[in-house]
Enzyme design. Sequence first.
Site, PDB file in Angstrom:
ATOM      1  N   LYS A 198      20.992   5.031   1.155  1.00 56.68           N
ATOM      2  CA  LYS A 198      21.401   5.335   2.531  1.00 56.68           C
ATOM      3  C   LYS A 198      22.044   4.131   3.216  1.00 56.68           C
ATOM      4  O   LYS A 198      22.595   4.261   4.313  1.00 56.68           O
ATOM      5  CB  LYS A 198      20.192   5.829   3.326  1.00 56.68           C
ATOM      6  N   LYS A 251      10.972   3.883   6.888  1.00 55.96           N
ATOM      7  CA  LYS A 251      11.985   4.550   6.055  1.00 55.96           C
ATOM      8  C   LYS A 251      12.302   5.982   6.479  1.00 55.96           C
ATOM      9  O   LYS A 251      13.225   6.595   5.941  1.00 55.96           O
ATOM     10  CB  LYS A 251      11.529   4.560   4.596  1.00 55.96           C
ATOM     11  N   GLY A 279       0.799  -1.224   0.000  1.00 52.80           N
ATOM     12  CA  GLY A 279       0.000   0.000   0.000  1.00 52.80           C
ATOM     13  C   GLY A 279       0.822   1.260   0.000  1.00 52.80           C
ATOM     14  O   GLY A 279       0.272   2.354  -0.160  1.00 52.80           O
ATOM     15  N   ALA A 316       8.849  -4.674  -0.021  1.00 53.96           N
ATOM     16  CA  ALA A 316       8.934  -3.213   0.091  1.00 53.96           C
ATOM     17  C   ALA A 316       8.529  -2.716   1.470  1.00 53.96           C
ATOM     18  O   ALA A 316       8.613  -1.519   1.742  1.00 53.96           O
ATOM     19  CB  ALA A 316       8.046  -2.556  -0.975  1.00 53.96           C
ATOM     20  N   GLY A 371       8.154  12.252  -5.078  1.00 55.48           N
ATOM     21  CA  GLY A 371       6.719  12.068  -4.955  1.00 55.48           C
ATOM     22  C   GLY A 371       6.288  10.972  -4.014  1.00 55.48           C
ATOM     23  O   GLY A 371       5.102  10.789  -3.775  1.00 55.48           O
ATOM     24  N   ASN A 384      16.612   8.857  -3.428  1.00 58.08           N
ATOM     25  CA  ASN A 384      15.328   9.388  -2.991  1.00 58.08           C
ATOM     26  C   ASN A 384      14.320   9.291  -4.123  1.00 58.08           C
ATOM     27  O   ASN A 384      14.657   9.509  -5.291  1.00 58.08           O
ATOM     28  CB  ASN A 384      15.484  10.853  -2.578  1.00 58.08           C
ATOM     29  N   ARG A 415      19.095  16.994  10.168  1.00 60.15           N
ATOM     30  CA  ARG A 415      18.372  16.192  11.157  1.00 60.15           C
ATOM     31  C   ARG A 415      19.275  15.073  11.672  1.00 60.15           C
ATOM     32  O   ARG A 415      20.294  14.746  11.062  1.00 60.15           O
ATOM     33  CB  ARG A 415      17.102  15.616  10.520  1.00 60.15           C
ATOM     34  N   GLU A 444      -4.306  -0.535   6.725  1.00 61.22           N
ATOM     35  CA  GLU A 444      -5.468  -0.942   5.954  1.00 61.22           C
ATOM     36  C   GLU A 444      -5.953   0.126   4.965  1.00 61.22           C
ATOM     37  O   GLU A 444      -6.462  -0.207   3.895  1.00 61.22           O
ATOM     38  CB  GLU A 444      -6.621  -1.304   6.903  1.00 61.22           C
TER      39      GLU A 444
END
Length: 621
Positions: free
Chosen positions: A416, A374, A297, A370, A457, A454, A547, A323
Amino acid sequence: MKKLVKHRRTLILAMIDAFTIFVASALSYVLLEFLMRTSAQFPAIEFKFYSTLIHGGIISLCSVAGLCICGAYRRLWRYASIKDLILCVGGMTLGTGFYYIIYDVASLMYSDIHTVFTVTIGTIGIITVRICYNLLYARMHREASDSLKKRTLIVGAGDACNRVLSEMQTGNSVYLPVAIVDDDVEKHGRVMHGIVVRGSVEDIPSLVERYNITSIFIAIPSISGEAKKRIISICSETVCEVKVIPYIHKMLDNSKLMGMAQNIDIEDLLGREVVRFDDTQVRDMVCGRVCMVTGGGGSIGSELCRQLAEYGPKKLIIVDIYENNAYDIQQELLARYKKLDLEVRIASVRDYDKMKVLFEMFKPEIVCHAAAHKHVPLMETSPEEAIKNNIFGTLNTAKLADEYGTRKFVLVSTDKAVNPTNVMGATKRCCEMIVQYFAQKSKVTEFVAVRFGNVLGSNGSVIPLFEKQIASGGPVTVTHPDIIRYFMTIPEAVSLILQAGTIAKGGEIFVLDMGEPVKILSLAENLIKLHGKEPYKEIDIEFTGLRPGEKLFEELLMSEEGLKETQNKKIFIGTQIEIEEEEFHKSLEVIWEKAQSNNSDAVVEELRKLVPTFNHVVLNR
């Protein structure tokens, strides 16, 4: 008050008509005098000028009365139509009748020819006044309306431009075309729908300034990627809103192009040509086979499902713990692919027993893994969750794939993972090691990892974040003015995953040649400009600082030692590192215990031991 305003309007209009007819009477007298003097055959009329004024006044009053009875003053002059003009003729005819009746009853002298001339000229006069008022009002209204519209420049003087101009000028468009540009010098100076082709694409910045342009339409549907990027780069020198007319195959129907115009696609910000792959081998790999996508998803997972569905799998299984996302992609695929055998299961890859049930039930032949946490900053503060989900979710799925004889297992990894400086990157490097571990021991399954930069979108990437910040008026936040990243589009990333699966032999880490890295600050500035705003003035940019765990420069993927080419010049294979199975297995057991204890510092310390290239700075959390 309303009645007073209404009567005042009628009185003013009647006075204008009366004056027009009175002037017509005087002009008729002058015309008749001229004709009598220049033509001997023209009958003499014994009619003095002062008598003409009296008769002019009487016929004016009679005509106004006739016009009033016919309803001429109940009509709005600004919307004068043929019907209004017919009413004027009828009113003048009726007024002429009143005039003759008055003169007959009073036995007064009158001239038929002067009356005819007066009525004819007067009718022409009052009709002309109405038409002029109509045109003047329309022009003033149009100018007022145009002042509220977006002054627009159109790139490309072709068929698409012709259609866009027509729609802008005939519809209730918010865009006002003021100039066209085209690189074909033969078109310079030509006119389309009243708009002049004023130069080439290179002239856009100067034309924007000269004509106060606020919007740019790129109306070249068949344009190549390189040419489009060149135009967008030039447009980004302005602060105009930029829209693109879609590809030519979408123009073949009679739909409105204005409605199809779209904002700049994120692919246009990539700075290079989008990588395309030959899908023949992918189709051969997928068609007729059972495919499973974990994290199906998510951004990458859902695109994997879309592309897999295109190749006709025997069955497609979507596994996701969230879900809402799973439901969205399920409904999309069911609507688009009526014959697709689709199964959606809500499950976590952490849950070995549940995943075992799914593998037992469906026996997938191809697994695309997948599912992962992340977000770099979030994983810095919750490293144990990254361990549980990323590392052990991968371990569970890979182990079951090996046990149930899956043909191909493809891990979605990241750049990364190269010399990682953050927990997320280190866990993904460990996932790659798990893949290589199973590749060494499996006799059936081909285990591979695909590593890319990266994804433009995707959920959590900078583009959607920048879009939201621009929409809310800013500021746009950038961590550091010098930070750079490699970028891919979602379709590119997914195509790479599937393409890698076709050429995998087991144990490889595939990487994509992504061209030059993109400076995040430039990306933010261009995106603001292409939304028609000016960076630092209308939309501010703030630097928030790097960060936790974030690199200023990502590692150059192409510099990995031992990187070698494949038959596809855009795909490379990273060095395959031999995994000491027994030692690796023990390290996984230790880090699992640390993760279960939810001791963040102990988890990070153990992750350093498990991933030798992990160069992490302990930060206060």
